[in-house]
Design a protein around this motif. Structure first.
Motif, PDB file in Angstrom:
ATOM      1  N   GLN A 112       0.791  -1.231   0.000  1.00  0.00           N
ATOM      2  CA  GLN A 112       0.000   0.000   0.000  1.00  0.00           C
ATOM      3  C   GLN A 112       0.822   1.280   0.000  1.00  0.00           C
ATOM      4  O   GLN A 112       0.284   2.339  -0.318  1.00  0.00           O
ATOM      5  N   SER A 113       2.106   1.215   0.348  1.00  0.00           N
ATOM      6  CA  SER A 113       2.908   2.443   0.310  1.00  0.00           C
ATOM      7  C   SER A 113       4.391   2.096   0.313  1.00  0.00           C
ATOM      8  O   SER A 113       4.785   0.980   0.660  1.00  0.00           O
ATOM      9  N   VAL A 114       5.209   3.075  -0.087  1.00  0.00           N
ATOM     10  CA  VAL A 114       6.643   2.862  -0.239  1.00  0.00           C
ATOM     11  C   VAL A 114       7.404   4.051   0.332  1.00  0.00           C
ATOM     12  O   VAL A 114       6.976   5.205   0.215  1.00  0.00           O
ATOM     13  N   VAL A 115       8.547   3.758   0.952  1.00  0.00           N
ATOM     14  CA  VAL A 115       9.521   4.763   1.370  1.00  0.00           C
ATOM     15  C   VAL A 115      10.884   4.310   0.857  1.00  0.00           C
ATOM     16  O   VAL A 115      11.206   3.120   0.902  1.00  0.00           O
ATOM     17  N   ILE A 116      11.683   5.250   0.384  1.00  0.00           N
ATOM     18  CA  ILE A 116      13.061   4.988  -0.022  1.00  0.00           C
ATOM     19  C   ILE A 116      13.986   5.753   0.928  1.00  0.00           C
ATOM     20  O   ILE A 116      13.770   6.940   1.186  1.00  0.00           O
ATOM     21  N   SER A 117      14.993   5.078   1.464  1.00  0.00           N
ATOM     22  CA  SER A 117      15.938   5.760   2.350  1.00  0.00           C
ATOM     23  C   SER A 117      16.683   6.844   1.578  1.00  0.00           C
ATOM     24  O   SER A 117      16.776   6.809   0.351  1.00  0.00           O
ATOM     25  N   LYS A 118      17.213   7.816   2.310  1.00  0.00           N
ATOM     26  CA  LYS A 118      17.871   8.949   1.664  1.00  0.00           C
ATOM     27  C   LYS A 118      18.992   8.507   0.734  1.00  0.00           C
ATOM     28  O   LYS A 118      19.159   9.050  -0.355  1.00  0.00           O
ATOM     29  N   GLY A 120      19.184   5.737  -0.815  1.00  0.00           N
ATOM     30  CA  GLY A 120      18.670   4.872  -1.879  1.00  0.00           C
ATOM     31  C   GLY A 120      18.944   3.401  -1.629  1.00  0.00           C
ATOM     32  O   GLY A 120      18.588   2.561  -2.449  1.00  0.00           O
ATOM     33  N   GLN A 121      19.545   3.078  -0.477  1.00  0.00           N
ATOM     34  CA  GLN A 121      19.885   1.676  -0.203  1.00  0.00           C
ATOM     35  C   GLN A 121      18.650   0.835   0.113  1.00  0.00           C
ATOM     36  O   GLN A 121      18.551  -0.316  -0.325  1.00  0.00           O
ATOM     37  N   TYR A 122      17.713   1.401   0.869  1.00  0.00           N
ATOM     38  CA  TYR A 122      16.592   0.607   1.362  1.00  0.00           C
ATOM     39  C   TYR A 122      15.257   1.065   0.762  1.00  0.00           C
ATOM     40  O   TYR A 122      15.015   2.275   0.608  1.00  0.00           O
ATOM     41  N   ALA A 123      14.413   0.086   0.482  1.00  0.00           N
ATOM     42  CA  ALA A 123      13.017   0.341   0.149  1.00  0.00           C
ATOM     43  C   ALA A 123      12.168  -0.264   1.255  1.00  0.00           C
ATOM     44  O   ALA A 123      12.308  -1.447   1.582  1.00  0.00           O
ATOM     45  N   TYR A 124      11.308   0.550   1.862  1.00  0.00           N
ATOM     46  CA  TYR A 124      10.384   0.097   2.900  1.00  0.00           C
ATOM     47  C   TYR A 124       8.995   0.010   2.283  1.00  0.00           C
ATOM     48  O   TYR A 124       8.472   1.007   1.782  1.00  0.00           O
ATOM     49  N   ILE A 125       8.399  -1.165   2.343  1.00  0.00           N
ATOM     50  CA  ILE A 125       7.076  -1.380   1.758  1.00  0.00           C
ATOM     51  C   ILE A 125       6.113  -1.776   2.874  1.00  0.00           C
ATOM     52  O   ILE A 125       6.424  -2.646   3.696  1.00  0.00           O
ATOM     53  N   MET A 126       4.944  -1.132   2.896  1.00  0.00           N
ATOM     54  CA  MET A 126       3.951  -1.435   3.926  1.00  0.00           C
ATOM     55  C   MET A 126       2.886  -2.366   3.367  1.00  0.00           C
ATOM     56  O   MET A 126       2.297  -2.101   2.315  1.00  0.00           O
ATOM     57  N   TYR A 127       2.641  -3.469   4.099  1.00  0.00           N
ATOM     58  CA  TYR A 127       1.652  -4.487   3.732  1.00  0.00           C
ATOM     59  C   TYR A 127       0.649  -4.624   4.889  1.00  0.00           C
ATOM     60  O   TYR A 127       0.873  -5.438   5.805  1.00  0.00           O
ATOM     61  N   PRO A 128      -0.428  -3.881   4.899  1.00  0.00           N
ATOM     62  CA  PRO A 128      -1.310  -3.866   6.076  1.00  0.00           C
ATOM     63  C   PRO A 128      -2.011  -5.181   6.364  1.00  0.00           C
ATOM     64  O   PRO A 128      -2.411  -5.427   7.497  1.00  0.00           O
ATOM     65  N   GLY A 129      -2.155  -6.062   5.388  1.00  0.00           N
ATOM     66  CA  GLY A 129      -2.876  -7.305   5.621  1.00  0.00           C
ATOM     67  C   GLY A 129      -1.995  -8.518   5.849  1.00  0.00           C
ATOM     68  O   GLY A 129      -2.495  -9.629   6.008  1.00  0.00           O
ATOM     69  N   ALA A 130      -0.689  -8.319   5.877  1.00  0.00           N
ATOM     70  CA  ALA A 130       0.238  -9.453   5.972  1.00  0.00           C
ATOM     71  C   ALA A 130       0.679  -9.690   7.415  1.00  0.00           C
ATOM     72  O   ALA A 130       0.413  -8.876   8.303  1.00  0.00           O
ATOM     73  N   ASN A 131       1.382 -10.789   7.637  1.00  0.00           N
ATOM     74  CA  ASN A 131       1.928 -11.073   8.960  1.00  0.00           C
ATOM     75  C   ASN A 131       3.137 -10.212   9.266  1.00  0.00           C
ATOM     76  O   ASN A 131       3.613 -10.188  10.399  1.00  0.00           O
ATOM     77  N   ALA A 185       5.745   7.307   5.275  1.00  0.00           N
ATOM     78  CA  ALA A 185       6.604   8.407   4.813  1.00  0.00           C
ATOM     79  C   ALA A 185       7.847   8.480   5.683  1.00  0.00           C
ATOM     80  O   ALA A 185       7.861   8.002   6.822  1.00  0.00           O
ATOM     81  N   LEU A 186       8.903   9.076   5.148  1.00  0.00           N
ATOM     82  CA  LEU A 186      10.170   9.251   5.860  1.00  0.00           C
ATOM     83  C   LEU A 186      10.347  10.713   6.232  1.00  0.00           C
ATOM     84  O   LEU A 186      10.167  11.610   5.397  1.00  0.00           O
ATOM     85  N   ASN A 187      10.709  10.957   7.490  1.00  0.00           N
ATOM     86  CA  ASN A 187      11.112  12.297   7.904  1.00  0.00           C
ATOM     87  C   ASN A 187      12.616  12.423   7.694  1.00  0.00           C
ATOM     88  O   ASN A 187      13.407  11.834   8.448  1.00  0.00           O
ATOM     89  N   PRO A 188      13.063  13.173   6.680  1.00  0.00           N
ATOM     90  CA  PRO A 188      14.505  13.250   6.380  1.00  0.00           C
ATOM     91  C   PRO A 188      15.317  13.878   7.508  1.00  0.00           C
ATOM     92  O   PRO A 188      16.515  13.626   7.611  1.00  0.00           O
ATOM     93  N   LYS A 189      14.676  14.689   8.362  1.00  0.00           N
ATOM     94  CA  LYS A 189      15.414  15.346   9.441  1.00  0.00           C
ATOM     95  C   LYS A 189      15.779  14.364  10.548  1.00  0.00           C
ATOM     96  O   LYS A 189      16.840  14.479  11.175  1.00  0.00           O
ATOM     97  N   PHE A 340      11.255   9.071  -3.196  1.00  0.00           N
ATOM     98  CA  PHE A 340      12.477   9.514  -3.859  1.00  0.00           C
ATOM     99  C   PHE A 340      13.662   9.361  -2.910  1.00  0.00           C
ATOM    100  O   PHE A 340      13.533   9.512  -1.691  1.00  0.00           O
ATOM    101  N   ASN A 341      14.844   9.104  -3.495  1.00  0.00           N
ATOM    102  CA  ASN A 341      16.063   9.171  -2.692  1.00  0.00           C
ATOM    103  C   ASN A 341      16.608  10.591  -2.745  1.00  0.00           C
ATOM    104  O   ASN A 341      16.053  11.458  -3.416  1.00  0.00           O
ATOM    105  N   ARG A 342      17.704  10.855  -2.031  1.00  0.00           N
ATOM    106  CA  ARG A 342      18.201  12.224  -1.950  1.00  0.00           C
ATOM    107  C   ARG A 342      18.795  12.717  -3.256  1.00  0.00           C
ATOM    108  O   ARG A 342      19.011  13.921  -3.435  1.00  0.00           O
ATOM    109  N   ALA A 343      19.039  11.807  -4.215  1.00  0.00           N
ATOM    110  CA  ALA A 343      19.523  12.205  -5.533  1.00  0.00           C
ATOM    111  C   ALA A 343      18.372  12.541  -6.472  1.00  0.00           C
ATOM    112  O   ALA A 343      18.603  12.970  -7.603  1.00  0.00           O
ATOM    113  N   GLY A 344      17.137  12.331  -6.015  1.00  0.00           N
ATOM    114  CA  GLY A 344      15.983  12.670  -6.829  1.00  0.00           C
ATOM    115  C   GLY A 344      15.461  11.547  -7.697  1.00  0.00           C
ATOM    116  O   GLY A 344      14.541  11.767  -8.498  1.00  0.00           O
ATOM    117  N   LEU A 345      16.019  10.339  -7.568  1.00  0.00           N
ATOM    118  CA  LEU A 345      15.498   9.206  -8.325  1.00  0.00           C
ATOM    119  C   LEU A 345      14.178   8.768  -7.704  1.00  0.00           C
ATOM    120  O   LEU A 345      14.093   8.542  -6.503  1.00  0.00           O
TER     121      LEU A 345
END
Length: 362
Positions: A112-118, A120-131, A185-189, A340-345
């Motif tokens: 249902q949603s995605v976050v990319i670390s600043k 670009g190494q990590y992708a965090y994916i949220m799965y609300p119905g999964a274990n 979402a990621l708080n970059p600060k 997006f990562n911090r490079a804008g990708l």
């Protein structure tokens, strides 16, 4: 023997129930703050920028990505999703076919949603119905293991076969209540994750902070949003730590539906928001599917199915029609978010099956 067997079955059932309850209540010991009054401390939208209605899209029948069913989910080739209409044409390339099955068939199929670390190494994916509510993918490690566009089936096959190298690049978090799960979402600060625990629309949401390391909630703030507005399940945070959400009204006649944007902050244990006085005359698509922020372009992104609009943060309340960029893609995939990562990708998350597209200069 029969009694002993029944006793063992009872113990097993109780253990399973306890496991499920512990999973669902992974945030049971999280510090909870109950905010008094309304979080909205100022204003409402008074006028709307008359951006062009590039994004008028009726509710469409969702399709699947190329080769998904034909290859029994193990797709082997990348493909390009063309930006065919709008005032800002960009194409996106399918770069990762994420797992759709881990514990049982299709349990990771409804991301249902995605976050990319600043970095670009990590992708965090949220799965609300999964274990496992949040899964962290180490994209750098996966690439070093040969998971590239030349080996598109490798990640799903590796998870299916329980390949220890592939699994070492994936962290499965615990189960907890994510609500609809559309607003990670990621708080970059602070480098902390946040999401709004709610269904699709409410005026009594809960804002939850999550550790990017343990993938567990660490704090939640329950609050009343506003007496004038409900809130949608969208969230983005800019490089200064400002929180954004928005509400999109349904299409009416030839209107794509107006958008009202809210800007806020979390100050210790309470939340404040203000309505941006200028909204958008024409929001993207039929329904909201996510929100994102690009630190390079300093723009907010409003995601709907098949169409994404973006606006510059530094021109909020003084937007001109040309400031609103809209890309309508030639697709019938269900969109779930952008990050997006911090490079804008940029990374666009879609489902059927779960995949990440990458997009440049967006």
């Amino acid at each position: 023997m029969v009694i002993k067997k029944k006793f063992k079955m009872m113990i097993l059932s109780l253990a399973l129930l306890l496991f499920v309850l512990m999973g669902v209540n992974a945030n049971a010991n999280v510090k909870t703050y109950h905010q008094k009054g309304y979080a909205m401390v100022g204003g409402y939208a008074t006028h709307y920028v008359k951006n062009k209605n590039y994004a008028y899209i009726p509710l469409y029948d969702y399709g699947s990505s190329v080769g998904y069913y034909e290859n029994r989910t193990y797709q082997t080739e990348s493909f390009t999703m063309l930006g065919s209409r709008g005032n800002f044409h960009r194409n996106a390339i399918s770069s990762y076919y994420l797992p759709v099955t881990y514990n049982w068939s299709g349990d990771l199929g409804n991301a249902q949603s995605v976050v990319i670390s600043k970095s670009g190494q990590y992708a965090y994916i949220m799965y609300p119905g999964a274990n496992t509510t949040i899964v962290r993918y180490d994209l750098w490690k996966l690439q070093s293991l040969g998971i590239t566009t030349n080996n598109m089936a490798g990640l799903r096959l590796g998870v299916k076969r329980r390949d220890p190298q592939i699994l070492s690049a994936i962290k499965f978090g615990p189960k907890f209540d994510a609500g609809h799960g559309q607003s990670l979402a990621l708080n970059p600060k602070t480098n902390m994750l946040w999401y709004i625990k709610m269904d699709v629309v409410t005026n009594k949401p809960t804002l939850v902070e999550v550790s990017p390391n343990t993938l567990k909630p660490v704090k939640q703030i329950k609050f009343n949003f506003s007496r004038n507005y409900s809130i949608n399940n969208e969230l983005a945070i800019d490089k200064r730590g400002n929180f954004y959400t928005y509400v999109k009204y349904r299409m009416h006649g030839k209107s794509a539906g107006r958008v009202v944007i809210f800007k806020g902050q979390v100050k210790k244990n309470y939340v404040i928001f203000r309505a941006i006085r200028q909204g958008l005359e024409n929001g993207p698509g039929f329904q909201t599917q996510g929100m994102g922020y690009n630190p390079v372009s300093n723009r907010l992104y409003l995601v709907s199915d098949g169409v994404i609009s973006s606006i510059p943060v530094n021109r909020l309340s003084k937007l001109r029609p040309k400031d609103v960029r809209t890309t309508k893609f030639k697709t019938n995939l269900e969109f779930e978010g952008i990050a997006f990562n911090r490079a804008g990708l940029g990374y666009i998350l879609t489902i059927r099956g779960t995949q990440l597209f990458t997009i440049n200069n967006f």
